[in-house]
Design an enzyme around this catalytic site. Structure first.
Site, PDB file in Angstrom:
ATOM      1  N   HIS A   5      59.589  78.241  26.644  1.00 27.16           N
ATOM      2  CA  HIS A   5      59.957  77.587  25.385  1.00 27.16           C
ATOM      3  C   HIS A   5      61.204  76.719  25.536  1.00 27.16           C
ATOM      4  CE1 HIS A   5      61.823  77.904  21.177  1.00 27.16           C
ATOM      5  NE2 HIS A   5      60.764  77.127  21.047  1.00 27.16           N
ATOM      6  N   ASP A  56      60.614  69.566  23.826  1.00 22.96           N
ATOM      7  CA  ASP A  56      60.801  68.865  22.548  1.00 22.96           C
ATOM      8  C   ASP A  56      60.963  67.371  22.797  1.00 22.96           C
ATOM      9  OD1 ASP A  56      61.038  71.253  20.793  1.00 22.96           O
ATOM     10  OD2 ASP A  56      62.746  71.663  22.100  1.00 22.96           O
ATOM     11  N   HIS A  90      66.169  69.434  21.320  1.00 25.32           N
ATOM     12  CA  HIS A  90      65.833  70.238  20.148  1.00 25.32           C
ATOM     13  C   HIS A  90      66.900  70.111  19.071  1.00 25.32           C
ATOM     14  CE1 HIS A  90      65.065  73.636  17.523  1.00 25.32           C
ATOM     15  NE2 HIS A  90      63.877  73.771  18.073  1.00 25.32           N
TER      16      HIS A  90
END
Length: 273
Positions: free
Chosen positions: A5, A27, A41
């Site tokens: 992640h 992201d 992010h």
């Protein structure tokens, strides 16, 4: 698929793959003209993580290409899937198509090397807002116009807003998407979320007549929530701690049921038990 992640700096690619991830999520933020600008992010983000790591998007793509091109000194053979979490919330709805066009051109040049021995990882375009479905058409039309429709075989789609399953199906209908669909469900690791919608997505996937090919759940950082997600039948878990997921997959209850996906596993094909 163990999905690392918030992998937004090139150095984190190796870090997460070495911990056991075979997939990463990155992201993508956009400038005012709908150009993909940074892999970033920002605050707030998951508990226990630095929210501020970033690269220029094109630089990240080049680093990612190195990590996913056989023969490159930086090659990581285990890394087979990349989810781009497209932060389109900063754009007007009428810029979505343009964002898709620009994304396609960036990926074509900097990741796929204009179709000449580029990176081999499969790519999922993850869109947070159903109203931004024109991004998909902008993307697919551009790759086709640029003479590389074959690269669409490498691309899948996800709407990440936890919308009602029926509403997501309608957005895909409008976008003209008939396959390569991952369905995400989840919430930041700072909060808890049940598995009701995950189970609904899994049922759609397994019905044979739904729109979903794969289901992933985020953000899963604890052993108990990993077990719950595996028990619910997900195809992927997104995590800040790939080693935790690896440990659970090696437990007696799971090691004969689940294995890590490889490049030979088609991420657009619904797994038949």
């Amino acid at each position: 698929w163990i999905m690392g992640h918030m992998v937004n700096a090139i150095g984190q690619i190796d870090e997460f793959v070495n911990l056991g991830a075979n997939s990463i999520e990155t992201d993508v933020s956009f400038d005012d003209s709908a150009n993909p600008q940074y892999t970033y992010h920002g605050v707030p983000c998951d508990c226990g993580r630095s929210c501020l790591k970033w690269e220029n998007y094109n630089d990240f793509l080049k680093g990612l290409r190195s990590a996913t091109t056989p023969g490159n000194s930086k090659y990581q053979s285990k890394l087979v899937l990349v989810v781009f979490d497209l932060k389109t919330g900063s754009l007007y709805d009428n810029q979505a198509n343009e964002a898709g066009k620009k994304l396609a051109k960036n990926l074509l040049q900097h990741y796929w090397n204009n179709g000449n021995n580029g990176g081999r990882a499969y790519i999922v375009l993850s869109i947070p807002d159903l109203n931004h479905y024109p991004l998909i058409k902008g993307f697919t039309d551009t790759l086709t116009q640029e003479g590389h429709p074959e690269l669409l075989d490498e691309v899948g789609y996800d709407f990440s807003g936890n919308d009602a399953i029926g509403d997501v199906a309608n957005a895909y209908k409008k976008a003209g998407v008939t396959g390569h669909v991952w369905q995400s469900d989840g919430i930041t690791n700072c909060l808890l979320r049940g598995l009701t919608r995950v189970r609904e997505a899994v049922a759609n996937r397994d019905s044979g007549k739904g729109y979903i090919n794969k289901v992933y759940y985020w953000t899963v950082d604890k052993r108990a929530s990993t077990r719950d997600a595996l028990d619910a039948g997900v195809d992927g878990v997104m995590t800040n701690y790939p080693d935790v997921i690896t440990d659970v997959m090696n437990e007696a209850a799971y090691k004969n049921k689940f294995r890590l996906a490889t490049y030979e596993d088609n991420p657009w094909e619904t797994f038949k038990k």
